[in-house]
Design a protein around this motif. Structure first.
Motif, PDB file in Angstrom:
ATOM      1  N   UNK A 282      44.630  35.067  42.628  1.00  0.00           N
ATOM      2  CA  UNK A 282      44.489  34.492  41.284  1.00  0.00           C
ATOM      3  C   UNK A 282      43.593  35.314  40.377  1.00  0.00           C
ATOM      4  N   UNK A 283      42.678  36.088  40.955  1.00  0.00           N
ATOM      5  CA  UNK A 283      41.750  36.896  40.163  1.00  0.00           C
ATOM      6  C   UNK A 283      41.688  38.299  40.779  1.00  0.00           C
ATOM      7  N   UNK A 284      42.768  39.077  40.612  1.00  0.00           N
ATOM      8  CA  UNK A 284      42.918  40.304  41.392  1.00  0.00           C
ATOM      9  C   UNK A 284      41.877  41.384  41.128  1.00  0.00           C
ATOM     10  N   UNK A 285      41.277  41.419  39.964  1.00  0.00           N
ATOM     11  CA  UNK A 285      40.386  42.536  39.654  1.00  0.00           C
ATOM     12  C   UNK A 285      39.110  42.484  40.466  1.00  0.00           C
ATOM     13  N   UNK A 286      38.475  41.326  40.529  1.00  0.00           N
ATOM     14  CA  UNK A 286      37.225  41.198  41.265  1.00  0.00           C
ATOM     15  C   UNK A 286      37.284  40.131  42.365  1.00  0.00           C
ATOM     16  N   UNK A 287      38.300  39.278  42.335  1.00  0.00           N
ATOM     17  CA  UNK A 287      38.326  38.126  43.231  1.00  0.00           C
ATOM     18  C   UNK A 287      38.278  38.491  44.698  1.00  0.00           C
TER      19      UNK A 287
END
Length: 544
Positions: free
Chosen positions: A440-445
């Protein structure tokens, strides 16, 4: 590109030295990588985080500062603490400021266990003094002495400076207040630079090794203090500060984690709660996992907003091209490439690794006024020079040019949060949550899961169950939320304002972490009128 560190950059980012410690359980460096897929951030969710679901929280103990017999301020066994007079002396490092210290009991329920010395700073009012304004920059792990000494006078208005002494302090175990010690500088360098994917067996094993190594080092060097760094203990300390500066009621300006600290004080001492401003609020009902989930979405939204801004500037300023989603994917692809091949910097011994690159970009998401430096850093790193992003990462972890870490926020954040915010420790549940965050939050998740693993290995367990804070009987408390805040998402401010018995919410429709001192006038005017003459802000005030 000129990769020297301009003075204006140092000034613009000075207030962000707490940066990645924001309110996370773990510092950002040395954690998992994020995927290089073409997926984009989910539009769903309120920003308030996930749910513990079927995951079981660990057993929760009791703070040594909880359930005392009566009011310490009127209890004879605490009289030596409440009768202190601060011996203010000119500060060596901060012109025009005075430095001093107080002592507080390490264990509030048993003063015989010894004392802790807390370092404080006072920037005297420039005119007729009305009172003292205690300030906390957040963290947990942010040093208030440096914050007030370096930035206090630039954050508040001239009118507030004229009428109030600005008081800062390093909380127990933090900065210069009997700080906990864990890994040395060289090992901290290695930890923050190390890059691995905890969604893989090898990466998970390496992450565990680091977490265990840190926990063991902290226990060996500072084990006698680790159990007493919870926020309730720190809030009790603040009441001694109130007495020491001669205030009947405490006036307080807290940012980020400082809102949780302030709300805790107000709940303990509502009759001594004066003019309280809580900016960038934390919802005290959240578990550690819910906090991390909210931040993962918050930073995903922030990096999309940054990409839009960057692309709008044009190719001379921005290395990103195409649509916003394409620009964000280019950042992810850059991270993935840097995971495999670190980028050279001006320091041949310290290339920009994937973990450091993420830290350098993420710190810039705290303030949209600093997006130009992130763009410049990405431009340089994508062209083979990672020096500026390395500098931003170092700034976030308080690493000086000499290689020495001037603060201990990298470790004190874990010490405080593992006591304050329980998280699920079941490995299967953590794996599922980390996979969900990466989706759901690919950049930092993908780098923000496994919250409970660090705390499960920590020498001390949690001492507070997530619950509402009401502060029944307090004076008006002003809560401030920023709609685009990545570190303390706006719904957290809404939740805290609703819980508090006597509060009002100011909303700033803006980007970045916290609002006071950044909103351009609307928030500042409303807050200053409240501080200076007690005028309550307009109900449900919205600033844009």
């Amino acid at each position: 590109m000129d990769t020297r560190r301009p003075a204006r950059l140092v000034t613009a980012l000075a207030a962000l030295t707490l940066a990645l410690t924001g309110c996370s359980i773990l510092p950002f460096g040395g954690t998992a990588t994020s995927p290089s897929s073409d997926s984009s951030a989910s539009d769903g969710g309120s920003g308030s985080g996930g749910d513990a679901g079927d995951g079981k929280l660990p057993e929760i103990g009791t703070s040594a500062a909880a359930d005392l017999d009566g009011d310490p301020a009127t209890d004879e066994k605490y009289s030596s603490y409440y009768s202190q007079q601060i011996d203010w002396q000119p500060c060596e490092d901060y012109t025009g400021a005075r430095c001093g210290s107080i002592t507080v009991p390490k264990a509030w329920n048993d003063p015989s266990k010894g004392d802790i010395t807390l370092q404080m700073i006072d920037v005297p009012a420039t005119g007729q003094k009305k009172g003292s304004l205690l300030m906390n920059p957040g963290g947990p792990g942010g040093g208030g002495v440096e914050f007030v000494g370096d930035s206090g006078t630039s954050i508040v208005s001239e009118s507030v400076r004229e009428n109030y002494d600005l008081i800062g302090f390093d909380p127990r175990g933090v900065g210069t207040s009997d700080p906990i010690r864990c890994l040395d500088d060289a090992d901290t360098d290695e930890y923050l630079a190390d890059t691995y994917d905890m969604l893989t067996p090898d990466g998970l094993s390496r992450g565990k090794e680091w977490m265990q190594r840190i926990a063991d080092a902290c226990e060996q060097n500072s084990g006698d203090l680790l159990g007493y760094m919870d926020t309730e203990s720190a809030a009790r300390d603040m009441d001694v500060m109130r007495s020491a500066v001669g205030s009947e009621k405490l006036d307080y300006l807290g940012f980020s984690y400082g809102t949780y600290l302030g709300a805790t004080y107000a709940d303990l001492y509502p009759s001594r709660t004066g003019k309280f401003i809580l900016d960038g609020a934390i919802d005290p009902t959240l578990t550690g996992d819910e906090m991390v989930a909210g931040q993962a979405k918050g930073f995903e939204d922030a990096v999309h907003a940054f990409a839009q801004w960057c692309i709008d500037q044009g190719s001379d300023t921005c290395p990103l091209k195409g649509t916003v989603d394409e620009g964000v994917q280019q950042i992810r692809d850059f991270f993935a490439a840097t995971d495999e091949t670190p980028v050279a910097t001006n320091d041949s011994a310290r290339p920009l690794t994937g973990a450091l690159a993420r830290s350098g970009v993420l710190v810039g998401m705290y303030n949209d006024q600093n997006w130009s430096y992130v763009a410049q850093g990405l431009q340089g790193a994508m062209n083979g020079n990672g020096s500026l992003l390395l500098y931003l990462a170092d700034l976030s972890s308080e690493r000086g040019d000499d290689g020495h870490y001037t603060g201990n926020g990298t470790y004190s954040i874990t010490a405080v949060n593992c006591l304050d915010h329980p998280a699920v420790e079941d490995e299967t549940w953590m794996q599922e949550q980390a996979e969900s965050l990466a989706e759901t939050s690919p950049t930092f998740g993908g780098s923000m899961g496994f919250t409970g693993m660090a705390c499960g290995l920590w020498p001390e367990g949690p001492v507070r169950k997530p619950a509402e804070i009401h502060a029944k009987g307090s004076d008006l408390i002003v809560v401030i939320g920023t709609t685009g805040d990545p570190a303390t998402p706006y719904p957290w401010a809404q939740a805290l304002a609703k819980q508090l018995d006597n509060s009002t919410l100011i909303t700033w429709e803006g980007e970045g972490h916290t609002a006071y001192g950044r909103s351009g006038g609307c928030v500042e005017d409303a807050v200053d009128q409240y501080i200076l003459d007690g005028t309550a802000p307009e109900k449900d005030l919205v600033c844009s």
